[in-house]
Scaffold this motif. Structure first.
Motif, PDB file in Angstrom:
ATOM      1  N   VAL A 193      59.164   5.015  41.078  1.00  0.00           N
ATOM      2  CA  VAL A 193      58.518   4.648  42.330  1.00  0.00           C
ATOM      3  C   VAL A 193      57.079   5.151  42.283  1.00  0.00           C
ATOM      4  CG1 VAL A 193      60.621   4.630  43.701  1.00  0.00           C
ATOM      5  CG2 VAL A 193      59.325   6.762  43.474  1.00  0.00           C
ATOM      6  N   ASP A 194      56.201   4.476  42.992  1.00  0.00           N
ATOM      7  CA  ASP A 194      54.789   4.879  42.994  1.00  0.00           C
ATOM      8  C   ASP A 194      54.555   6.104  43.861  1.00  0.00           C
ATOM      9  OD1 ASP A 194      54.114   2.656  41.402  1.00  0.00           O
ATOM     10  OD2 ASP A 194      54.006   1.380  43.185  1.00  0.00           O
ATOM     11  N   GLY A 195      55.368   6.258  44.923  1.00  0.00           N
ATOM     12  CA  GLY A 195      55.166   7.370  45.844  1.00  0.00           C
ATOM     13  C   GLY A 195      56.439   7.696  46.589  1.00  0.00           C
ATOM     14  N   LEU A 196      56.421   8.856  47.227  1.00  0.00           N
ATOM     15  CA  LEU A 196      57.588   9.341  47.962  1.00  0.00           C
ATOM     16  C   LEU A 196      57.197   9.812  49.353  1.00  0.00           C
ATOM     17  CD1 LEU A 196      59.094  11.614  45.168  1.00  0.00           C
ATOM     18  CD2 LEU A 196      60.223   9.572  46.079  1.00  0.00           C
ATOM     19  N   ILE A 197      58.050   9.524  50.326  1.00  0.00           N
ATOM     20  CA  ILE A 197      57.973  10.130  51.648  1.00  0.00           C
ATOM     21  C   ILE A 197      59.279  10.879  51.841  1.00  0.00           C
ATOM     22  CG2 ILE A 197      57.864   9.712  54.131  1.00  0.00           C
ATOM     23  CD1 ILE A 197      56.161   7.248  53.522  1.00  0.00           C
ATOM     24  N   VAL A 198      59.188  12.190  52.096  1.00  0.00           N
ATOM     25  CA  VAL A 198      60.367  13.045  52.077  1.00  0.00           C
ATOM     26  C   VAL A 198      60.488  13.832  53.380  1.00  0.00           C
ATOM     27  CG1 VAL A 198      61.567  14.911  50.867  1.00  0.00           C
ATOM     28  CG2 VAL A 198      60.142  13.297  49.569  1.00  0.00           C
ATOM     29  N   ILE A 199      61.664  13.750  54.013  1.00  0.00           N
ATOM     30  CA  ILE A 199      62.011  14.679  55.086  1.00  0.00           C
ATOM     31  C   ILE A 199      62.783  15.804  54.404  1.00  0.00           C
ATOM     32  CG2 ILE A 199      63.415  15.088  57.117  1.00  0.00           C
ATOM     33  CD1 ILE A 199      61.959  11.678  56.530  1.00  0.00           C
ATOM     34  N   PRO A 200      62.206  16.991  54.276  1.00  0.00           N
ATOM     35  CA  PRO A 200      62.805  18.024  53.427  1.00  0.00           C
ATOM     36  C   PRO A 200      64.130  18.558  53.972  1.00  0.00           C
ATOM     37  CG  PRO A 200      60.517  18.553  53.987  1.00  0.00           C
ATOM     38  CD  PRO A 200      60.944  17.423  54.868  1.00  0.00           C
ATOM     39  N   ALA A 201      65.063  18.771  53.055  1.00  0.00           N
ATOM     40  CA  ALA A 201      66.290  19.483  53.390  1.00  0.00           C
ATOM     41  C   ALA A 201      66.216  20.918  52.872  1.00  0.00           C
ATOM     42  CB  ALA A 201      67.498  18.777  52.784  1.00  0.00           C
ATOM     43  N   GLY A 202      65.475  21.108  51.779  1.00  0.00           N
ATOM     44  CA  GLY A 202      65.349  22.432  51.186  1.00  0.00           C
ATOM     45  C   GLY A 202      64.028  23.084  51.520  1.00  0.00           C
TER      46      GLY A 202
END
Length: 342
Positions: free
Chosen positions: A130-139
């Motif tokens: 993937v070119d990029g990531l949007i992350v809602i963190p769990a850690g």
């Protein structure tokens, strides 16, 4: 033998090219490219001729070749906490709309609030380039992403900051929103106010609890330890804790619910009680307007849109320092937070 289906005009072979469009329209290849990619510099008459040639030939842009030339896959990943949480619906849709406007495909998945699953999912998306990531963190430790970020995968965190790395993050004003919600209850005469929230290790829960304490301190109200309850948001635990703060000789007269799942359970508990209890919830919920529930509302769509726009800005080459963007919340009075203490 398989049958070969060709364009009605056999000069164009199996698939018409931009050169074929240019020849049909009587223009240069660069002009066709500008029309296909919605670039400026083409007169309306020329654009019309090129579009007529495209329609006539059945030309379709070859996105695969285009992204290979750019070294991209035209896809981004979105890692959510829980796909069933209503907060993430409008957030995900907003990210998808921005991705679509940039010609990219969105791939999403859920970490289920498990740091190990978050890491596994993120690295699986990276492996698929993937070119990029949007992350809602769990850690709370995202150093595992450092090699991927160095390799060029743009990354934006949402709802909670990244752990132990510097990265763009888009947040709601959890502290200010909770402070305003509790202050609203205080302004309507309440002094015994409970806070029922999520697990304390979660950034949003900790910030909302901090806002609760700030509002109580602003009013000179000492908080009893028994008024505060943090933990998993499953209905059984929330119900037990709400019933606990409403019991005894000096029960609380108001509740501040730390997120939408807590609010739903609190509403069910309060519906069975004769004595009215004021309630303000953090996050809007479905039918809250009909049920008269006062909430502190986040604009989930704005959060998602802002995160996606920042991600594509990074993909377009922006290399400024990572930013922390905090979007405002809004208190929406609907009746439950305006009940006087009894």
């Amino acid at each position: 033998m398989a049958e070969t289906i060709r364009h009605p005009d056999s000069r164009y072979g199996n698939r018409p090219t931009m050169k074929d469009v240019a020849a049909r329209a009587g223009v240069g290849l660069k002009t066709v490219s500008r029309v296909v990619n919605s670039e400026p510099g083409v007169t309306p008459d020329t654009e019309r001729r090129v579009q007529e040639a495209i329609d006539s030939l059945g030309f379709r842009r070859n996105d695969s070749a285009r992204v290979l030339r750019k070294g991209r896959t035209a896809s981004i990943g979105l890692v959510l906490e829980d796909l069933a949480d209503p907060f993430y619906g409008p957030l995900s849709r907003a990210v998808e709309e921005v991705a679509r406007a940039h010609g990219a495909l969105l791939i999403n998945g859920s970490s289920a609030e498990d740091p190990g699953r978050e890491r596994e999912l993120v690295l699986a998306l990276c492996a698929r380039r993937v070119d990029g990531l949007i992350v809602i963190p769990a850690g709370d430790d995202h150093r595992y992403l450092e090699p991927e970020i160095r390799a060029g995968i743009a990354t934006v965190f949402v709802d909670r900051p990244a752990g132990r790395i510097d990265a763009d993050v888009i947040l709601s004003d959890n502290f200010g929103g909770a402070r305003a919600g509790v202050a609203h209850l205080i302004a309507h005469g309440h002094r015994r106010i409970a806070f029922i929230g999520d697990r304390p290790r979660i950034h949003t829960a900790a910030e909302r609890l901090r806002g609760y304490h700030a509002a109580m301190a602003d009013a000179g109200i000492a908080v009893e330890p028994s008024w505060v309850s943090l933990g998993p948001t499953d209905p059984a635990r929330v119900r037990a804790d709400v019933e606990s703060v409403l019991a005894g000789p000096e029960p609380v007269t108001a509740l501040f619910a730390g997120n939408n799942r807590v609010t739903v359970t609190a509403v069910r508990v309060l519906a069975d009680r004769e004595r009215p209890v004021a309630l303000v919830g953090f996050d809007d919920i479905e039918l809250a307007d009909l049920l008269g529930i006062t909430v502190v509302s986040q604009d989930a769509a704005a959060v998602g849109r802002t995160a996606a726009e920042r991600l594509f800005r990074r993909l377009d080459g922006a290399d400024d320092a990572p930013a922390r963007v905090e979007l405002p919340t809004a208190l929406i009075p609907r009746g439950s937070g305006e009940l006087p203490p009894v």
